[in-house]
Design a protein around this motif. Structure first.
Motif, PDB file in Angstrom:
ATOM      1  N   GLU A  74       0.836  -1.205   0.000  1.00  0.00           N
ATOM      2  CA  GLU A  74       0.000   0.000   0.000  1.00  0.00           C
ATOM      3  C   GLU A  74       0.869   1.252   0.000  1.00  0.00           C
ATOM      4  OE1 GLU A  74      -2.596  -0.195   3.318  1.00  0.00           O
ATOM      5  OE2 GLU A  74      -3.833  -1.809   2.487  1.00  0.00           O
ATOM      6  N   ASN A  75       1.937   1.228   0.809  1.00  0.00           N
ATOM      7  CA  ASN A  75       2.829   2.385   0.882  1.00  0.00           C
ATOM      8  C   ASN A  75       3.604   2.576  -0.416  1.00  0.00           C
ATOM      9  OD1 ASN A  75       2.092   3.046   3.498  1.00  0.00           O
ATOM     10  ND2 ASN A  75       3.648   1.735   4.421  1.00  0.00           N
ATOM     11  N   VAL A  76       3.992   1.471  -1.043  1.00  0.00           N
ATOM     12  CA  VAL A  76       4.693   1.560  -2.328  1.00  0.00           C
ATOM     13  C   VAL A  76       3.784   2.188  -3.378  1.00  0.00           C
ATOM     14  CG1 VAL A  76       5.645   0.205  -4.236  1.00  0.00           C
ATOM     15  CG2 VAL A  76       6.280  -0.342  -1.886  1.00  0.00           C
ATOM     16  N   GLU A  77       2.522   1.759  -3.400  1.00  0.00           N
ATOM     17  CA  GLU A  77       1.566   2.324  -4.351  1.00  0.00           C
ATOM     18  C   GLU A  77       1.328   3.804  -4.078  1.00  0.00           C
ATOM     19  OE1 GLU A  77      -1.886  -0.086  -4.017  1.00  0.00           O
ATOM     20  OE2 GLU A  77      -0.972  -1.843  -4.969  1.00  0.00           O
ATOM     21  N   ALA A  78       1.273   4.160  -2.790  1.00  0.00           N
ATOM     22  CA  ALA A  78       1.072   5.568  -2.429  1.00  0.00           C
ATOM     23  C   ALA A  78       2.246   6.420  -2.897  1.00  0.00           C
ATOM     24  CB  ALA A  78       0.892   5.699  -0.922  1.00  0.00           C
ATOM     25  N   MET A  79       3.458   5.891  -2.747  1.00  0.00           N
ATOM     26  CA  MET A  79       4.643   6.625  -3.201  1.00  0.00           C
ATOM     27  C   MET A  79       4.643   6.767  -4.716  1.00  0.00           C
ATOM     28  SD  MET A  79       7.736   5.373  -0.713  1.00  0.00           S
ATOM     29  CE  MET A  79       8.841   6.598  -1.404  1.00  0.00           C
ATOM     30  N   ALA A  80       4.170   5.739  -5.411  1.00  0.00           N
ATOM     31  CA  ALA A  80       4.097   5.810  -6.872  1.00  0.00           C
ATOM     32  C   ALA A  80       3.110   6.890  -7.306  1.00  0.00           C
ATOM     33  CB  ALA A  80       3.690   4.454  -7.438  1.00  0.00           C
ATOM     34  N   GLU A  81       1.973   6.965  -6.596  1.00  0.00           N
ATOM     35  CA  GLU A  81       0.990   8.001  -6.905  1.00  0.00           C
ATOM     36  C   GLU A  81       1.557   9.386  -6.619  1.00  0.00           C
ATOM     37  OE1 GLU A  81      -2.459   7.127  -4.659  1.00  0.00           O
ATOM     38  OE2 GLU A  81      -2.947   5.294  -5.767  1.00  0.00           O
ATOM     39  N   LEU A  82       2.319   9.487  -5.530  1.00  0.00           N
ATOM     40  CA  LEU A  82       2.910  10.769  -5.157  1.00  0.00           C
ATOM     41  C   LEU A  82       3.893  11.245  -6.215  1.00  0.00           C
ATOM     42  CD1 LEU A  82       3.138  12.926  -2.929  1.00  0.00           C
ATOM     43  CD2 LEU A  82       4.991  11.574  -1.936  1.00  0.00           C
ATOM     44  N   SER A  83       4.632  10.315  -6.797  1.00  0.00           N
ATOM     45  CA  SER A  83       5.643  10.685  -7.786  1.00  0.00           C
ATOM     46  C   SER A  83       5.027  11.211  -9.071  1.00  0.00           C
ATOM     47  CB  SER A  83       6.532   9.471  -8.099  1.00  0.00           C
ATOM     48  OG  SER A  83       5.790   8.467  -8.763  1.00  0.00           O
ATOM     49  N   THR A  84       3.752  10.870  -9.318  1.00  0.00           N
ATOM     50  CA  THR A  84       3.085  11.337 -10.539  1.00  0.00           C
ATOM     51  C   THR A  84       2.100  12.471 -10.263  1.00  0.00           C
ATOM     52  OG1 THR A  84       1.345   9.661 -10.279  1.00  0.00           O
ATOM     53  CG2 THR A  84       3.276   9.055 -11.584  1.00  0.00           C
ATOM     54  N   ALA A  85       2.025  12.895  -9.004  1.00  0.00           N
ATOM     55  CA  ALA A  85       1.027  13.898  -8.634  1.00  0.00           C
ATOM     56  C   ALA A  85       1.370  15.287  -9.143  1.00  0.00           C
ATOM     57  CB  ALA A  85       0.873  13.940  -7.112  1.00  0.00           C
ATOM     58  N   GLY A  86       2.668  15.570  -9.313  1.00  0.00           N
ATOM     59  CA  GLY A  86       3.068  16.883  -9.793  1.00  0.00           C
ATOM     60  C   GLY A  86       2.648  17.976  -8.835  1.00  0.00           C
ATOM     61  N   ASP A  87       2.006  19.027  -9.366  1.00  0.00           N
ATOM     62  CA  ASP A  87       1.589  20.164  -8.549  1.00  0.00           C
ATOM     63  C   ASP A  87       0.152  20.034  -8.056  1.00  0.00           C
ATOM     64  OD1 ASP A  87       4.053  21.403  -8.842  1.00  0.00           O
ATOM     65  OD2 ASP A  87       3.456  22.348 -10.737  1.00  0.00           O
ATOM     66  N   THR A  88      -0.424  18.853  -8.163  1.00  0.00           N
ATOM     67  CA  THR A  88      -1.796  18.657  -7.705  1.00  0.00           C
ATOM     68  C   THR A  88      -1.910  18.938  -6.212  1.00  0.00           C
ATOM     69  OG1 THR A  88      -2.165  16.945  -9.368  1.00  0.00           O
ATOM     70  CG2 THR A  88      -3.679  16.997  -7.501  1.00  0.00           C
ATOM     71  N   GLN A  89      -2.929  19.703  -5.832  1.00  0.00           N
ATOM     72  CA  GLN A  89      -3.158  20.005  -4.420  1.00  0.00           C
ATOM     73  C   GLN A  89      -4.007  18.904  -3.794  1.00  0.00           C
ATOM     74  OE1 GLN A  89      -4.001  24.300  -3.457  1.00  0.00           O
ATOM     75  NE2 GLN A  89      -4.491  24.338  -5.637  1.00  0.00           N
ATOM     76  N   TRP A  90      -3.569  18.409  -2.655  1.00  0.00           N
ATOM     77  CA  TRP A  90      -4.305  17.366  -1.948  1.00  0.00           C
ATOM     78  C   TRP A  90      -4.713  17.867  -0.570  1.00  0.00           C
ATOM     79  CZ3 TRP A  90      -6.335  12.686  -3.087  1.00  0.00           C
ATOM     80  CH2 TRP A  90      -5.980  12.117  -4.325  1.00  0.00           C
TER      81      TRP A  90
END
Length: 304
Positions: A74-90
């Protein structure tokens, strides 16, 4: 050393209950899957699966490993999503189950739902909310803290290096539910109170209310708290209260002047006060988006 490929293979095998089925899912051969699992078991020096003619099942060690491996992936997938998030505000928040908080979250998104705004809202118990803030899963958490929970809260705040800021104090109320609404001004009787069945967010706190008095002229008292339904769904809670025969014990509405609330009866007890507030990481400034959301919540509380 254990690698991600081994963990994915292990999780897949456990989920499908067969090395051959796992091989099909992973687009590889059964012998390759068996080889990966054997290497993982040797690395851990523990047997993870019980092999039998009809498939495989997890050993006690395997069940523990499954829980840990799931979190890692789950954490690996979260990090992968973070790496593609760019300037998206969360905006990542969590809160105790609350229709008021849910309404505020929806209205905030409608006001600020611009193209690059993404949100994650999670509901859970106090400890779960605190853990999510501590683990950086969420930036802000909102809690309804009962008097009985205060000691536990203070201990967890120190341990996890968090801070809690009170925003408003509430009374604890009994919501009789649609099937027990007072008709033609006729109040509930002690017998009706004694026979109530309840829907609650959390089962473990329910018995604490036994013996509490209702703020009525005839000094009615709560009897045994028989919880028939436990849910963290605001939608289910509201539907069951409006259309069923179940009652609920929880905090008064945060904004009674502008929120349509169902009939309720205030409870009196030395532990009847509830504190609503927010929790964040200690000595850590909020991001501008989280600060904007917190400001919005404060405005909603004050605009009576």
């Amino acid at each position: 050393m254990i690698d991600i490929k081994q963990l994915k293979c292990f999780i897949t095998c456990a989920d499908v209950g067969s090395f051959s089925e796992a091989a099909s899912v992973l687009y590889t051969t059964q012998s390759s899957v068996s080889k990966v699992i054997r290497a993982l078991e040797e690395e851990m020096q523990a047997s993870l699966f019980i092999r039998n003619p009809h498939g495989i099942s997890l050993t006690p060690n395997g069940k523990q490993a499954y829980a840990y491996a799931s979190r890692v992936l789950e954490n690996v997938e979260a990090m992968a999503e973070l790496s593609t998030a760019g300037d998206t505000q969360w905006l990542n928040i969590s809160f105790n189950p609350s229709s008021w908080m849910a309404d505020c979250f929806v209205k905030f998104y409608q006001l600020h739902g611009k193209e690059n705004l993404h949100c994650q809202a999670h509901t859970g118990k106090m400890r779960e909310v605190l853990e999510r803030i501590h683990e950086y899963k969420d930036e802000l958490g909102f809690l309804y803290v009962t008097t009985r929970q205060q000691t536990d809260l203070q201990y967890l705040l120190v341990r996890k290096q968090l801070e809690f800021v009170p925003l408003k104090e509430l009374d604890t109320c009994l919501y009789p539910g649609g099937g027990h609404l007072q008709k033609e001004g006729k109040p509930l009787t002690q017998e009706e109170i004694q026979n109530l069945h309840y829907i609650q967010n959390f089962l473990e706190d329910a018995r604490n209310y036994e013996g509490w008095k209702l703020d009525t002229d005839d000094n009615l008292t709560l009897g045994k708290i028989d919880v028939s339904v436990v849910t963290n769904s605001d939608y289910i809670m509201e539907k069951m209260l409006d259309h069923g025969n179940l009652a609920n014990i929880s905090g008064d509405t945060l904004t009674p002047a502008k929120t349509k609330s169902r009939p309720s009866i205030r409870l009196t007890h030395e532990s009847s006060k509830i504190t609503f507030g927010y929790v964040k990481r200690e000595n850590t400034p909020l991001t501008p988006l989280a600060e904007t959301f917190l400001t919005y919540i404060k405005q909603e509380l004050t605009e009576e």
